[in-house]
Design an enzyme around this catalytic site. Structure first.
Site, PDB file in Angstrom:
ATOM      1  N   HIS B  36     -19.353 -11.652  30.710  1.00  0.00           N
ATOM      2  CA  HIS B  36     -19.644 -11.062  31.570  1.00  0.00           C
ATOM      3  C   HIS B  36     -18.845 -12.227  32.938  1.00  0.00           C
ATOM      4  O   HIS B  36     -19.721 -12.182  33.738  1.00  0.00           O
ATOM      5  CB  HIS B  36     -21.661 -10.612  32.093  1.00  0.00           C
ATOM      6  N   HIS B 119     -28.798  -3.297  28.267  1.00  0.00           N
ATOM      7  CA  HIS B 119     -28.051  -4.558  28.129  1.00  0.00           C
ATOM      8  C   HIS B 119     -26.928  -4.324  26.649  1.00  0.00           C
ATOM      9  O   HIS B 119     -27.467  -3.682  25.894  1.00  0.00           O
ATOM     10  CB  HIS B 119     -28.809  -6.045  27.717  1.00  0.00           C
ATOM     11  N   GLU B 121     -26.321  -6.578  24.562  1.00  0.00           N
ATOM     12  CA  GLU B 121     -26.546  -7.478  23.390  1.00  0.00           C
ATOM     13  C   GLU B 121     -27.645  -7.162  22.378  1.00  0.00           C
ATOM     14  O   GLU B 121     -28.269  -6.370  21.555  1.00  0.00           O
ATOM     15  CB  GLU B 121     -27.122  -8.701  24.124  1.00  0.00           C
TER      16      GLU B 121
END
Lengths: 273, 273
Positions: B36, B119, B121
């Site tokens: 990111h 997100h 993940e």
């Protein structure tokens, strides 16, 4: 004196069950007191000749009752080896953590038991661990313990969830896997919340139950938080009239091992004051 | 302006590893941004021709890098089916909750993931659940969910342990077995505690990192708690000189995906003010 009873108090499922088992098995002997209430133990002895032995060697016949709190694994083995007639009055909610501790320690988990090391229930649960279990009442007792990254944690059935969570949080912060088994008995919650409500609304609280009863002590702790004047008594004989001076309403509650006949006798004594 | 750097900041193990993998695989394409941090992504593109595709269909060659945050299970399957050359830069600390969620859901546990549903993940970890996983940031998001009495819970790697414990406590209070896997990455802790110490001792804090970086946002949250004037910036271009009026010391920290060259450029800009 005006008396108000808690909305919920007294016998839980496991105690009711144990007393019924004892009544159905006269002339037997329990290893350690069946429940933590001396008055009820006396009644069972007088009415059903159910005696209480300190340990296996003190039993004078071959009919042994295992108390609500369970028994250590090796003692159970001895009873079997000595061909005792075993009557199991272990509360099913206590059998559960025993099994969990046995299985999870066999599976390679380190075991943490939240509870009082000296309490018979905890002694029994701990004995089922095939490795070495750690018993703790608060996180400080875990400081410096070297534990594996795989931990299983159970609770003594009569403890407060908030205190259990302190142990859980401490472990989760430090170890990779923490397998939490909430083995706190739901039966104690209604008595506890009723004791809180009672204590808030009366001038004095009497908590009736055995002095060595964990759940009775818990009720007394809760009552003391919400009412300045809170007493733990085994029965009517322990009541002191002085306590009631300038008081208008007395709240009464009782532990999970306190029979109704004792509660009734206390109520009638207090009403006379 | 005087500048003080946090005692610990910047790249974590997983990010360092991913950048090194990308540098060793020029002319490849990552599915979603590798890390990111847009500035570092640009550098990898310019220097190594490592491009970023929105999705698999946008990849113009057959050399695909899986980003640090991992990828959904079905997308990995597609890559394999389409015979892509797959270069896995998934952080090993992210692979772990993926495996846990897969195994435990296969074993009949209901899965709770503490983290941000949007997100990448969390999307990846969730995709490994063979049943249906519940994602929650706070206990309120679990209200009314019907879960089994066997729950496994994992955390997004970059979250705060205190917030994870709120979810754990909520579950332990209500369910019989809660199997807690603390999958929070330790690498983020030193950056977090250093940010706290920094923020306490300066007049203004700049947190350097990607606006969509979870751990950078976490650092900004912590800095804001301890210093009234705290800013999250991607790079030196975003700095506003007005912020520094009447300030004497500026503290600078950076997220786990912020490269040192960006931190250095910010430091040199602020020192000129």
């Amino acid at each position: 004196m005006k008396v108000v009873l808690a909305e919920k108090y007294g016998f839980c499922f496991g105690v009711k069950r144990a007393i019924s088992i004892a009544e159905q098995n006269p002339n037997s002997t329990t290893i350690g007191p069946l429940i933590h209430n001396p008055n009820e133990i006396n009644r069972l002895k007088e009415k059903f000749n159910v005696k209480t032995a300190q340990d296996i060697d003190d039993i004078d016949n071959k009919k042994a009752i295992v108390r609500t709190h369970g028994i250590e694994k090796d003692k159970l083995k001895t009873l079997k080896e000595k061909k005792f007639d075993i009557i199991d009055a272990t509360c099913p909610f206590v059998t559960k953590p025993q099994k969990i501790v046995e299985e999870l320690s066999q599976d390679g988990y380190d075991i943490v038991i939240f509870g009082d090391e000296k309490h018979p229930e905890v002694k029994g649960v701990k004995s089922y661990c095939v490795t070495k279990a750690v018993v703790a009442m608060r996180p400080a007792e875990l400081f410096g313990k070297k534990l594996k990254d795989k931990i299983a944690v159970v609770s003594q059935t009569t403890k407060k969830i908030e205190d259990f969570l302190k142990i859980v949080d401490y472990l989760v912060k430090r170890y990779k896997e923490v397998r939490v088994f909430n083995t706190i008995c739901n039966a104690t919650f209604p008595n506890q919340s009723a004791a809180k409500e009672l204590a808030k609304n009366v001038d004095i609280v009497l908590v009736i139950g055995g002095k060595n009863s964990s759940n009775t002590k818990q009720l007394h702790k809760i009552a003391s938080e919400y009412c300045k004047d809170s007493h733990l008594n085994e029965n009517a004989d322990e009541i002191n009239k002085e306590w009631f001076k300038d008081k208008k309403i007395c709240g009464i509650t009782a532990g999970a091992s306190t029979p109704d006949w004792i509660v009734r006798s206390v109520v009638s004594e207090v009403e006379k004051i």
